[in-house]
Each structure stands twice: as structure tokens, then as C-alpha cells.
Design a protein around this motif. Structure first.
Motif, mmCIF file in Angstrom:
data_model
loop_
_atom_site.group_PDB
_atom_site.id
_atom_site.type_symbol
_atom_site.label_atom_id
_atom_site.label_comp_id
_atom_site.label_asym_id
_atom_site.label_seq_id
_atom_site.Cartn_x
_atom_site.Cartn_y
_atom_site.Cartn_z
ATOM 1 N N GLU A 64 0.833 -1.213 0.000
ATOM 2 C CA GLU A 64 0.000 0.000 0.000
ATOM 3 C C GLU A 64 0.864 1.259 0.000
ATOM 4 O OE1 GLU A 64 -3.501 2.123 2.725
ATOM 5 O OE2 GLU A 64 -2.713 0.157 3.274
ATOM 6 N N VAL A 65 1.955 1.236 0.775
ATOM 7 C CA VAL A 65 2.842 2.408 0.844
ATOM 8 C C VAL A 65 3.558 2.630 -0.490
ATOM 9 C CG1 VAL A 65 4.956 3.303 1.892
ATOM 10 C CG2 VAL A 65 3.185 2.270 3.335
ATOM 11 N N LEU A 66 4.036 1.555 -1.107
ATOM 12 C CA LEU A 66 4.848 1.689 -2.309
ATOM 13 C C LEU A 66 4.036 1.908 -3.584
ATOM 14 C CD1 LEU A 66 7.544 -1.115 -1.750
ATOM 15 C CD2 LEU A 66 7.702 1.319 -1.208
ATOM 16 N N THR A 67 2.778 1.520 -3.582
ATOM 17 C CA THR A 67 1.984 1.565 -4.810
ATOM 18 C C THR A 67 1.905 2.952 -5.445
ATOM 19 O OG1 THR A 67 0.701 -0.416 -4.304
ATOM 20 C CG2 THR A 67 -0.324 1.186 -5.776
ATOM 21 N N PRO A 68 1.630 4.039 -4.703
ATOM 22 C CA PRO A 68 1.572 5.346 -5.370
ATOM 23 C C PRO A 68 2.871 5.714 -6.089
ATOM 24 C CG PRO A 68 0.562 5.479 -3.206
ATOM 25 C CD PRO A 68 1.234 4.144 -3.277
ATOM 26 N N SER A 69 4.017 5.413 -5.486
ATOM 27 C CA SER A 69 5.291 5.710 -6.142
ATOM 28 C C SER A 69 5.490 4.821 -7.365
ATOM 29 C CB SER A 69 6.458 5.507 -5.171
ATOM 30 O OG SER A 69 6.495 6.534 -4.218
ATOM 31 N N TYR A 70 5.124 3.561 -7.234
ATOM 32 C CA TYR A 70 5.233 2.651 -8.378
ATOM 33 C C TYR A 70 4.366 3.143 -9.532
ATOM 34 C CZ TYR A 70 4.173 -1.408 -11.283
ATOM 35 O OH TYR A 70 3.973 -2.241 -12.348
ATOM 36 N N GLU A 71 3.138 3.536 -9.242
ATOM 37 C CA GLU A 71 2.236 4.012 -10.298
ATOM 38 C C GLU A 71 2.762 5.294 -10.929
ATOM 39 O OE1 GLU A 71 -1.529 4.200 -8.311
ATOM 40 O OE2 GLU A 71 -1.975 2.075 -8.697
ATOM 41 N N ALA A 72 3.351 6.161 -10.110
ATOM 42 C CA ALA A 72 3.935 7.388 -10.661
ATOM 43 C C ALA A 72 5.103 7.066 -11.579
ATOM 44 C CB ALA A 72 4.394 8.304 -9.529
ATOM 45 N N MET A 73 5.906 6.065 -11.205
ATOM 46 C CA MET A 73 7.042 5.694 -12.046
ATOM 47 C C MET A 73 6.607 4.978 -13.313
ATOM 48 S SD MET A 73 10.196 4.767 -9.446
ATOM 49 C CE MET A 73 9.307 4.099 -8.050
ATOM 50 N N GLN A 74 5.441 4.357 -13.289
ATOM 51 C CA GLN A 74 4.901 3.797 -14.517
ATOM 52 C C GLN A 74 4.506 4.904 -15.490
ATOM 53 O OE1 GLN A 74 4.397 0.113 -15.265
ATOM 54 N NE2 GLN A 74 6.113 0.565 -13.908
ATOM 55 N N ALA A 75 4.008 5.996 -14.975
ATOM 56 C CA ALA A 75 3.629 7.133 -15.817
ATOM 57 C C ALA A 75 4.860 7.876 -16.333
ATOM 58 C CB ALA A 75 2.732 8.076 -15.038
ATOM 59 N N GLY A 76 5.879 7.976 -15.498
ATOM 60 C CA GLY A 76 7.140 8.631 -15.864
ATOM 61 C C GLY A 76 8.207 8.106 -14.936
ATOM 62 N N PRO A 77 9.229 7.398 -15.431
ATOM 63 C CA PRO A 77 10.161 6.675 -14.576
ATOM 64 C C PRO A 77 10.769 7.486 -13.434
ATOM 65 C CG PRO A 77 10.517 6.061 -16.846
ATOM 66 C CD PRO A 77 9.506 7.171 -16.868
ATOM 67 N N LEU A 78 10.967 8.795 -13.627
ATOM 68 C CA LEU A 78 11.580 9.582 -12.561
ATOM 69 C C LEU A 78 10.565 10.301 -11.684
ATOM 70 C CD1 LEU A 78 14.647 11.146 -14.396
ATOM 71 C CD2 LEU A 78 14.540 9.078 -13.001
ATOM 72 N N ALA A 79 9.293 10.272 -12.065
ATOM 73 C CA ALA A 79 8.287 11.045 -11.341
ATOM 74 C C ALA A 79 8.126 10.578 -9.907
ATOM 75 C CB ALA A 79 6.946 10.987 -12.074
ATOM 76 N N GLY A 80 7.993 9.269 -9.712
ATOM 77 C CA GLY A 80 7.821 8.755 -8.362
ATOM 78 C C GLY A 80 9.050 8.990 -7.507
ATOM 79 N N LEU A 81 10.226 8.861 -8.095
ATOM 80 C CA LEU A 81 11.463 9.080 -7.358
ATOM 81 C C LEU A 81 11.586 10.538 -6.941
ATOM 82 C CD1 LEU A 81 14.136 7.918 -6.324
ATOM 83 C CD2 LEU A 81 15.121 8.405 -8.564
#
Length: 300
Positions: free
Chosen positions: A166-183
Motif C-alpha cells: 500500500e505504501v509503495l503503490t503510489p510511487s510505483y504508479e507514478a514511475m509507470q507514468a514517468g520513470p523519474l516522477a515517483g522518485l
């Protein structure tokens, strides 16, 4: 299997794998020839966690093997894995390549895997380096981390797989949209030195490729790894580590708190702690020539 890249930037890089006895593929990249250096990337990372500018490697005549752990890239997931499993994968890679002993380095989430390999296969390591490695944490140290890491490792410490996911999912989804976005979102409270490295076009290019490869088949590997790193580390016997080890760490690191790193190094009689000053998690990217020279000097 060996598949050379067609992209000019990676034309010198071989993409390789082998099948383990349990049927799992384990993959790595390899570039250069000469002195073998085994590299264990951070978290989340992949076999493509390599520098866009590899002159620091070629200038030193290195054959660089960059691995990926179960669940990332082409390396199949191994639910419930800890550290011993991947250390044995690494030994199998060296056997496949006909390499008896190597220099060993790993950063961030690769740090505990360096320790595991040095503990379980000490005869395969000439000398080792850990940069900004993740150590075991005490409860109060989570507050010193970036919010994403703090929340994920608290859940991992409790053995709460659903909570980690649950904690990691938002960052993972952001990185799917743009690899550096979640980071970038996760690191927005990081030290200025980290944000400066993240603005480097060469760093961004390499990190984009590494993240895209890491999540080629989903986020399960990231979840499994977080659970392992937040667990009890029972399969790493620190007393078995006899390898010469240098641990580089920035005092201002908010991904892996410095006091925890110092506490762990104090338990390792063959280890030396080198401070990177009042700087953050990505400082080793700028100091790689110095770090490599120090590592290679211990092989004499």
C-alpha cells in the motif's frame, strides 16, 4: 543467453542470464574486460542500473557485472526470499562467467546483499565496498528517513506485506507514468546535494533505463525486497565476514540514516567507515573514481 544492445549508448553492454536449478532466470549486464567488478544496485534497481558515462570503469580496465535481484527485470520473483538466496545466485553467475574472485561493490539496498555475499561466499571476494548502504534500523531512526522509506520500513518491520504494498503503490504508479516522477516525489525532502545529482542529465538518462527495466513485470520484487530489508537479517552472519570492507556514507543521508550505518560498521572488525561529509544519498555518484580507486587499492 547473450543479447548485445542496439542502442549506441549501450552498444558495449552485454545483456546476459542463466537459469537456476529451481527454474528461475537470473539476469545481469556486463561491460568491459579486465579486472572483474561485481556491482549490486540499489533499491529499486535492475541490471541496467549502470552509468551512462562509464569512463571511470574503462579508465581502470574493469569488467563490470551489474546484477539484479529476484523480482526485478528479467529475474523471476522469489516470494519470501531474504538475502542468502541471492548470494547463491551471485556465486552461480561467477561460476557461469568462469570468475573465481571479484571486487565487490553495492549501494543503498545493495548494501545488505554485499554483506550476505561476503558472509556466505567469502572466498569469492577480493575486497568490498558499500556506498550509503541500508543498515538495520532502530525504531527512532525511521523518523530520519524520507517519508516513503519510513512508512515502508515500518510496515516491513511488522511483517505487513499488504501495508508495504500500500505504501509503495503510489510511487510505483507514478514511475509507470514517468520513470523519474515517483522518485522525484519521494526525494523532495532530500538534501540539496541529492537534488543536484538528480538534475544531472546523464544521471537521469541512466536512472530512467534502470527503473523501466526494474519494473518490467510489476512491483512484486520491490515489495519482497523491502520486507527482507525491514526484517531480522537472520541469514546474514556478520561474524562470518572476513573481507576487507569500506563503507562510504553521507552524514545527511535521509534514505539510510548515518547513525545506523556507523553502528553496523562498528560490529564489523574488517570494516572502515568513510564519511562523505554533510551530504546525502547520491553523493557516491559524483565520487565514483575516488571510491573505485580506494577499493582497488585493497587488492594488492
Amino acid at each position: 543467453m547473450i543479447a548485445p544492445m542496439t542502442d549506441d549508448l549501450y552498444a558495449d553492454v552485454l545483456d546476459e542470464d542463466l537459469i537456476r536449478p529451481d527454474g528461475r532466470p537470473v539476469a545481469w549486464t556486463r561491460t568491459g574486460s579486465g579486472t572483474p567488478l561485481l556491482r549490486l544496485p540499489g533499491t529499486p534497481g535492475s541490471r541496467w542500473s549502470i552509468r551512462a558515462d562509464r569512463s571511470a570503469w574503462t579508465d581502470r580496465g574493469l569488467q563490470v557485472i551489474t546484477t539484479e535481484r529476484p523480482g526485478y527485470g528479467r529475474s523471476s520473483r522469489l516470494p519470501g526470499r531474504r538475502f542468502r538466496e541471492h548470494s547463491d545466485d551471485l556465486a552461480a553467475i561467477l561460476d557461469h562467467l568462469g570468475l573465481d574472485r571479484v571486487y565487490l561493490t553495492g549501494g543503498s539496498g545493495g548494501g545488505p546483499h554485499v554483506l550476505a555475499f561476503a558472509a556466505h561466499h567469502p572466498d569469492r571476494v577480493v575486497a568490498a565496498t558499500i556506498t550509503v548502504g541500508l543498515p538495520p534500523l532502530e525504531d527512532h531512526e525511521y523518523d530520519a528517513m524520507i517519508p516513503l522509506n519510513a512508512a515502508a520500513f515500518r510496515a516491513a518491520r511488522a511483517g505487513d506485506e499488504a501495508g508495504v504494498r500500500e505504501v509503495l503503490t503510489p510511487s510505483y504508479e507514478a514511475m509507470q507514468a514517468g520513470p523519474l516522477a515517483g522518485l522525484e516525489a519521494a526525494m523532495k525532502t532530500a538534501p540539496a546535494s541529492d537534488l543536484e545529482v538528480m538534475s544531472d542529465p546523464r544521471w537521469r538518462l541512466a536512472q530512467t533505463k534502470a527503473i523501466e527495466a526494474a519494473f518490467a513485470h510489476g512491483m512484486d520484487g520491490w515489495v519482497d525486497e523491502t520486507l527482507a530489508m525491514g526484517g531480522d537479517w537472520a541469514d546474514i552472519d556478520l561474524t562470518a565476514i572476513k573481507t576487507s570492507l569500506t563503507w562510504w556514507h553521507g552524514v545527511a543521508d535521509r534514505n539510510c540514516p548515518f547513525p545506523a550505518a556507523r553502528r553496523l560498521v562498528d560490529k564489523l572488525p574488517t570494516a572502515t567507515l568513510r564519511e562523505l561529509g554533510d551530504l546525502g544519498h547520491f553523493e557516491p555518484y559524483r565520487r565514483e573514481p575516488e571510491i573505485l580507486d580506494e577499493l582497488l587499492s585493497r587488492g594488492a
